[in-house]
Design a protein around this motif. Structure first.
Motif, PDB file in Angstrom:
ATOM      1  N   PHE A  48      -1.155   4.084  -1.856  1.00  0.00           N
ATOM      2  CA  PHE A  48      -2.498   3.964  -1.299  1.00  0.00           C
ATOM      3  C   PHE A  48      -2.561   4.607   0.087  1.00  0.00           C
ATOM      4  O   PHE A  48      -3.590   5.160   0.482  1.00  0.00           O
ATOM      5  N   THR A  49      -1.460   4.454   0.845  1.00  0.00           N
ATOM      6  CA  THR A  49      -1.401   4.934   2.229  1.00  0.00           C
ATOM      7  C   THR A  49      -0.018   5.491   2.514  1.00  0.00           C
ATOM      8  O   THR A  49       0.873   5.474   1.657  1.00  0.00           O
ATOM      9  N   TYR A 106      -9.550   4.843  -5.270  1.00  0.00           N
ATOM     10  CA  TYR A 106      -9.252   6.201  -5.720  1.00  0.00           C
ATOM     11  C   TYR A 106      -9.681   6.350  -7.178  1.00  0.00           C
ATOM     12  O   TYR A 106      -9.366   5.485  -8.011  1.00  0.00           O
ATOM     13  N   ALA A 156      -8.082  -1.054  -3.237  1.00  0.00           N
ATOM     14  CA  ALA A 156      -7.447  -1.892  -2.214  1.00  0.00           C
ATOM     15  C   ALA A 156      -8.506  -2.787  -1.591  1.00  0.00           C
ATOM     16  O   ALA A 156      -9.599  -2.330  -1.238  1.00  0.00           O
ATOM     17  N   MET A 190      -3.677  10.723  -3.992  1.00  0.00           N
ATOM     18  CA  MET A 190      -3.413   9.616  -3.081  1.00  0.00           C
ATOM     19  C   MET A 190      -2.447  10.091  -1.998  1.00  0.00           C
ATOM     20  O   MET A 190      -2.225  11.303  -1.838  1.00  0.00           O
ATOM     21  N   ALA A 250      -9.814   9.271  -0.964  1.00  0.00           N
ATOM     22  CA  ALA A 250     -10.262   7.902  -1.229  1.00  0.00           C
ATOM     23  C   ALA A 250     -11.751   7.742  -0.955  1.00  0.00           C
ATOM     24  O   ALA A 250     -12.328   8.420  -0.100  1.00  0.00           O
ATOM     25  N   PHE A 278       0.825  -1.213   0.000  1.00  0.00           N
ATOM     26  CA  PHE A 278       0.000   0.000   0.000  1.00  0.00           C
ATOM     27  C   PHE A 278       0.860   1.263   0.000  1.00  0.00           C
ATOM     28  O   PHE A 278       0.520   2.258  -0.647  1.00  0.00           O
ATOM     29  N   PRO A 302      -6.288   5.284   4.181  1.00  0.00           N
ATOM     30  CA  PRO A 302      -6.089   5.987   2.918  1.00  0.00           C
ATOM     31  C   PRO A 302      -6.116   7.508   3.075  1.00  0.00           C
ATOM     32  O   PRO A 302      -6.505   8.042   4.128  1.00  0.00           O
ATOM     33  N   ARG A 320      -7.650   3.072  -8.679  1.00  0.00           N
ATOM     34  CA  ARG A 320      -6.896   2.211  -7.783  1.00  0.00           C
ATOM     35  C   ARG A 320      -7.854   1.656  -6.731  1.00  0.00           C
ATOM     36  O   ARG A 320      -8.667   2.388  -6.172  1.00  0.00           O
TER      37      ARG A 320
END
Length: 264
Positions: free
Chosen positions: A141-142, A213, A231, A219, A195, A136, A191, A229
């Protein structure tokens, strides 16, 4: 002119089958072939190539081909193919550039995140879905703090659906839903604000287990998403144990990501 009851019944059954098939293709966003008349089907003047195959969206599926858990990925691949997708399964060492012709990149948790730190899949302009929580951070992502920005639970089988109206929820009702029949691995992330969060760990609203996303969204690290994107929460061997709600969330994640690929 009155048709015999038996012939009317056959026509009614045929109409119902055509409606069911059309609904299935519409749900997947796939084109339907134009119907071929019975006279055309039997005419010698019609070439055998008249019915061309339907284009099937292409999935680039990244895993470790020699890993023992790859067998679980084969089950995921079979399911994706049942949805009308063409799946190319590749090792994590395959050149990222080769995925640019795909319509969706899937990164399984079977990959070695340690070997994929800084992966170029972060920048690919193709929708991407992953359930490898240890990637991620590399994929933006994070944030990058394991145990704070992303992580994994060894024992959990519920999720809390917090955004049921979202297409990413797949029609699953709001509230606490079981996605595994018993406790199993569940990845999570915190996130960025842009997100769309669909589900979280019950009692832990900041730990999202399904989020996405939009293309162009900001992001983490102020990174702009090159395409959609998504997750997801799965572990290495979770897919085959998914409940109906879990399966619906998985399918919705795939379809939502693919919808971006179909946009002009």
């Amino acid at each position: 002119m009155h048709l015999p009851k038996r012939q009317l019944s056959r026509q009614h059954t045929s109409s119902l089958r055509r409606l069911a098939l059309t609904a299935a293709f519409v749900a997947l966003g796939l084109p339907m072939l134009a119907p071929v008349s019975s006279s055309a089907a039997t005419s010698e003047a019609v070439p055998s190539t008249a019915a061309q195959p339907i284009a099937r969206p292409a999935v680039w599926y990244v895993t470790r081909l020699a890993h023992a858990d790859r067998a679980e990925d084969d089950k995921v691949r079979a399911h994706l193919e049942s949805l009308g997708l063409t799946v190319t399964m590749v090792d994590q060492s395959a050149p990222v550039a080769d995925a640019r012709g795909a319509q969706l990149v899937v990164i399984s948790s079977v990959v070695s995140a340690r070997d994929m730190v800084g992966t170029a899949y972060r920048d690919i302009g193709v929708p991407l879905l992953t359930w490898e929580s240890d990637l991620f951070d590399s994929l933006r992502f994070t944030g990058q703090r394991k145990g704070v920005d992303f992580g994994e639970l060894d024992k959990e089988h519920y999720v809390n659906v917090v955004n049921a109206p979202s297409p990413l929820a797949g029609g699953v009702a709001a509230g606490k839903r079981w996605v595994y029949p018993r406790d199993g691995e569940m990845g999570w992330g915190r996130p960025a604000p842009a997100a769309t969060v669909v589900a979280t760990i019950p009692g832990e609203p900041e730990h999202a287990v399904l989020f996405g996303y939009e293309k162009g969204a900001t992001m983490d690290y102020d990174f702009i998403a090159p395409a959609r994107r998504v997750a997801l929460f799965l572990g290495n061997r979770s897919f085959e144990h998914l409940s109906p709600d879990g399966q619906a969330l998985f399918d919705a994640a795939v379809r939502w990501a693919l919808a971006d690929a179909r946009q002009p």
